[in-house]
Design a protein around this motif. Sequence first.
Motif, PDB file in Angstrom:
ATOM      1  N   UNK A  68       3.013 -10.123  -1.941  1.00  0.00           N
ATOM      2  CA  UNK A  68       2.434 -10.583  -3.213  1.00  0.00           C
ATOM      3  C   UNK A  68       1.024 -10.033  -3.352  1.00  0.00           C
ATOM      4  N   UNK A  69       0.264 -10.074  -2.258  1.00  0.00           N
ATOM      5  CA  UNK A  69      -1.061  -9.459  -2.267  1.00  0.00           C
ATOM      6  C   UNK A  69      -1.477  -9.181  -0.824  1.00  0.00           C
ATOM      7  N   UNK A  70      -2.517  -8.378  -0.685  1.00  0.00           N
ATOM      8  CA  UNK A  70      -2.966  -8.033   0.657  1.00  0.00           C
ATOM      9  C   UNK A  70      -4.447  -7.701   0.628  1.00  0.00           C
ATOM     10  N   UNK A  71      -5.067  -7.752   1.803  1.00  0.00           N
ATOM     11  CA  UNK A  71      -6.461  -7.324   1.911  1.00  0.00           C
ATOM     12  C   UNK A  71      -6.705  -6.766   3.305  1.00  0.00           C
ATOM     13  N   UNK A  72      -7.411  -5.636   3.334  1.00  0.00           N
ATOM     14  CA  UNK A  72      -7.839  -5.059   4.610  1.00  0.00           C
ATOM     15  C   UNK A  72      -9.233  -5.613   4.908  1.00  0.00           C
ATOM     16  N   UNK A  73      -9.347  -6.315   6.004  1.00  0.00           N
ATOM     17  CA  UNK A  73     -10.577  -7.049   6.313  1.00  0.00           C
ATOM     18  C   UNK A  73     -11.478  -6.193   7.207  1.00  0.00           C
ATOM     19  N   UNK A  74     -12.730  -6.051   6.773  1.00  0.00           N
ATOM     20  CA  UNK A  74     -13.666  -5.173   7.489  1.00  0.00           C
ATOM     21  C   UNK A  74     -14.815  -5.921   8.150  1.00  0.00           C
ATOM     22  N   UNK A  75     -14.808  -7.232   8.062  1.00  0.00           N
ATOM     23  CA  UNK A  75     -15.897  -8.036   8.630  1.00  0.00           C
ATOM     24  C   UNK A  75     -15.286  -9.078   9.565  1.00  0.00           C
TER      25      UNK A  75
ATOM     26  N   UNK B 276     -10.450 -11.766  -2.120  1.00  0.00           N
ATOM     27  CA  UNK B 276      -9.944 -10.396  -2.028  1.00  0.00           C
ATOM     28  C   UNK B 276      -8.449 -10.365  -2.339  1.00  0.00           C
ATOM     29  N   UNK B 277      -7.719 -11.353  -1.843  1.00  0.00           N
ATOM     30  CA  UNK B 277      -6.280 -11.422  -2.139  1.00  0.00           C
ATOM     31  C   UNK B 277      -6.054 -11.645  -3.634  1.00  0.00           C
ATOM     32  N   UNK B 278      -6.897 -12.465  -4.248  1.00  0.00           N
ATOM     33  CA  UNK B 278      -6.814 -12.661  -5.697  1.00  0.00           C
ATOM     34  C   UNK B 278      -7.126 -11.359  -6.432  1.00  0.00           C
TER      35      UNK B 278
ATOM     36  N   UNK C 273     -15.206 -12.220  10.330  1.00  0.00           N
ATOM     37  CA  UNK C 273     -15.605 -13.551   9.841  1.00  0.00           C
ATOM     38  C   UNK C 273     -15.425 -14.625  10.911  1.00  0.00           C
TER      39      UNK C 273
ATOM     40  N   UNK D 104      -0.222 -12.029   1.640  1.00  0.00           N
ATOM     41  CA  UNK D 104       0.540 -13.147   1.080  1.00  0.00           C
ATOM     42  C   UNK D 104       1.955 -12.619   0.891  1.00  0.00           C
TER      43      UNK D 104
ATOM     44  N   UNK E 199      -3.129  -5.145  -9.023  1.00  0.00           N
ATOM     45  CA  UNK E 199      -1.704  -4.782  -9.045  1.00  0.00           C
ATOM     46  C   UNK E 199      -1.020  -5.257 -10.329  1.00  0.00           C
TER      47      UNK E 199
ATOM     48  N   UNK F 295     -12.001 -13.454   1.928  1.00  0.00           N
ATOM     49  CA  UNK F 295     -10.622 -12.944   2.026  1.00  0.00           C
ATOM     50  C   UNK F 295      -9.725 -13.551   0.946  1.00  0.00           C
TER      51      UNK F 295
ATOM     52  N   UNK G 187     -13.758  -6.902   2.327  1.00  0.00           N
ATOM     53  CA  UNK G 187     -12.352  -7.262   2.439  1.00  0.00           C
ATOM     54  C   UNK G 187     -11.713  -6.669   1.193  1.00  0.00           C
ATOM     55  N   UNK G 188     -10.920  -5.612   1.389  1.00  0.00           N
ATOM     56  CA  UNK G 188     -10.479  -4.822   0.239  1.00  0.00           C
ATOM     57  C   UNK G 188      -9.737  -5.694  -0.778  1.00  0.00           C
ATOM     58  N   UNK G 189      -9.894  -5.472  -2.063  1.00  0.00           N
ATOM     59  CA  UNK G 189     -10.688  -4.395  -2.662  1.00  0.00           C
ATOM     60  C   UNK G 189     -12.164  -4.749  -2.846  1.00  0.00           C
TER      61      UNK G 189
ATOM     62  N   UNK H   8      -6.886  -8.220  -5.350  1.00  0.00           N
ATOM     63  CA  UNK H   8      -5.831  -7.211  -5.182  1.00  0.00           C
ATOM     64  C   UNK H   8      -4.642  -7.536  -6.080  1.00  0.00           C
ATOM     65  N   UNK H   9      -4.309  -8.813  -6.183  1.00  0.00           N
ATOM     66  CA  UNK H   9      -3.217  -9.222  -7.068  1.00  0.00           C
ATOM     67  C   UNK H   9      -3.561  -8.859  -8.511  1.00  0.00           C
TER      68      UNK H   9
END
Lengths: 387, 138
Positions: B66-73, A153-155, B75, B90, A161, A150, A205-207, A157-158
């Motif tokens: 600032x950033x985001x993630x859609x979590x599919x697992x 993933x946040x890195x 954890x 974030x 963007x 995760x 965990x997208x992307x 996505x940033x």
Amino acid sequence: MPAVGSDVVIAGIGETPVGRLPGWSSVEIQAAAVLAALRDAGFALSDLDGLINLDPYATPNSMFSSTLAEHLGVAPRFACTIDVGGTVTGMTMLQQAVWAIESGYCNVAVCVYGENTLTGRPVGAQGLHMHNMLGGEEWEEPFGLHGMVIPYALLAQRYLDLYGATDADLAAVALVTRRHALLNDNAQMRKPMTLEDYRASRPISSPLRLLDCSLVSDGGGALVLTRAGRAPQGHGRGVTIRAIGMKTTHNSVALMPDIPDLGMAAAGADAYEAAGMGPEDIQVANLHDAFTISVLVSLEALGFARPGEGGALVRSGAMDLGGRWPLNPHGGLLSQAHIGGMLHITEAVRQLRGEAGRRQVEGARRALVSGNGGIFSVCGAMILEKP
Amino acid sequence: MLDLLATPPNPTGASVPFWDACDRGELLFPKCGCCGHLFYYPRRHCPLCGDTALGWQRMSGRGTVFSHSHVHVAFQGGAWSGQLPYTVVLVDLAEGPRMLSRLIGDDASAVRGGDAVSVVFPRIGDRRYPFFQRAAAG
């Protein structure tokens, strides 16, 4: 940033098979890697007087350096376990070994990591038992964050963007490292990968998709260091550590600097300055690739590409064998195995010796190895040179 | 999402006021009484100047992604399967500091970088948690 003394060399490398090693414990894997590295350098077990290792993440052990020393049957003057996270620990181990030898306290030091992460992790565990891996349980787990994917993933996505990058940029990294892994008989991933395969892999965990993530692997890697000319087999084969640059900026993703300010740029600048070199002097780029995004960020931080242009550079073929800066010819963490980055270093040594067989980089004189622990929390860049 | 899940925090003496404030529906960040630095997460000293004379500032609860993630697992274990996918964000708070949180609400899956968000305090088990929702969702 003082240069590392060129008198200390990597005189031997050792690797175990990677993938699934059922029936092997972590200490047995580390011992096998150490013995292989000593054999490679021509040293006897009794020559070893420095031992530096990292304890297994899947089954954490304290005091793992004495565990390994006893198992090996050695009584070194200097032994310690180092954990600065992920793929930078190997570099920190080397740094300690160089200092131990330069100070005159040790003559032959080994750095090793390995474990049975794949077959030895606790049954039912989705991740590893890396409690406090990112130091922020109180500020992460209540918010649904656990483990390493995760944060990356946040890195990622940033990055998308900030630069308008796309999944094609991430995919390019996965594809080139897979092409290289196919040239390595000691690699977990043996099937070609297409862009369609990449895009069809399941979302994690997208992307990030499955094929953006590194492997879970059993295996080990070790490096033997000594003074130039000391190794019985080392004549002409010792590889010089020209520079190691390090930077620690944070631990958890919430306090991660924005991409242009990540510590990899400072670590790289230190290493380049100490070596008196730049990216133009490098022929092999063994870059941290725990996730595809790691490579794009590292390429830009280390001056191989301008900000936001890492994906274009990889797609241009520059990071393929035959290109300007072949990336992870062994297949890296993404397609060979994730052995904490130790195999990035053993591969760099092999390339500089000219012993990489069908994945040999022509004219390889200098390799840059990068690693990081956490979420670019601790960054390291190292330049190795053929003597 | 009706049944939110959260792993409870294990606060230290330094962070109890933060979590107690959440239970009252307030977002409090520590502020240095010496240099004025407002920071996240709570510690017993100011990470900018090292001083230990700290106070608390009530935050507006408004920020941008600032950033985001859609979590599919899942954890954190199989119990989380029903949460999937969920969204981690974030958030850059209007007052400056960045915090990690969860984005909730039916439109969380459509979030984009830079979106305006505001804090909400859903009750999960024994606590209320400082999660966020997109400001447009009201």
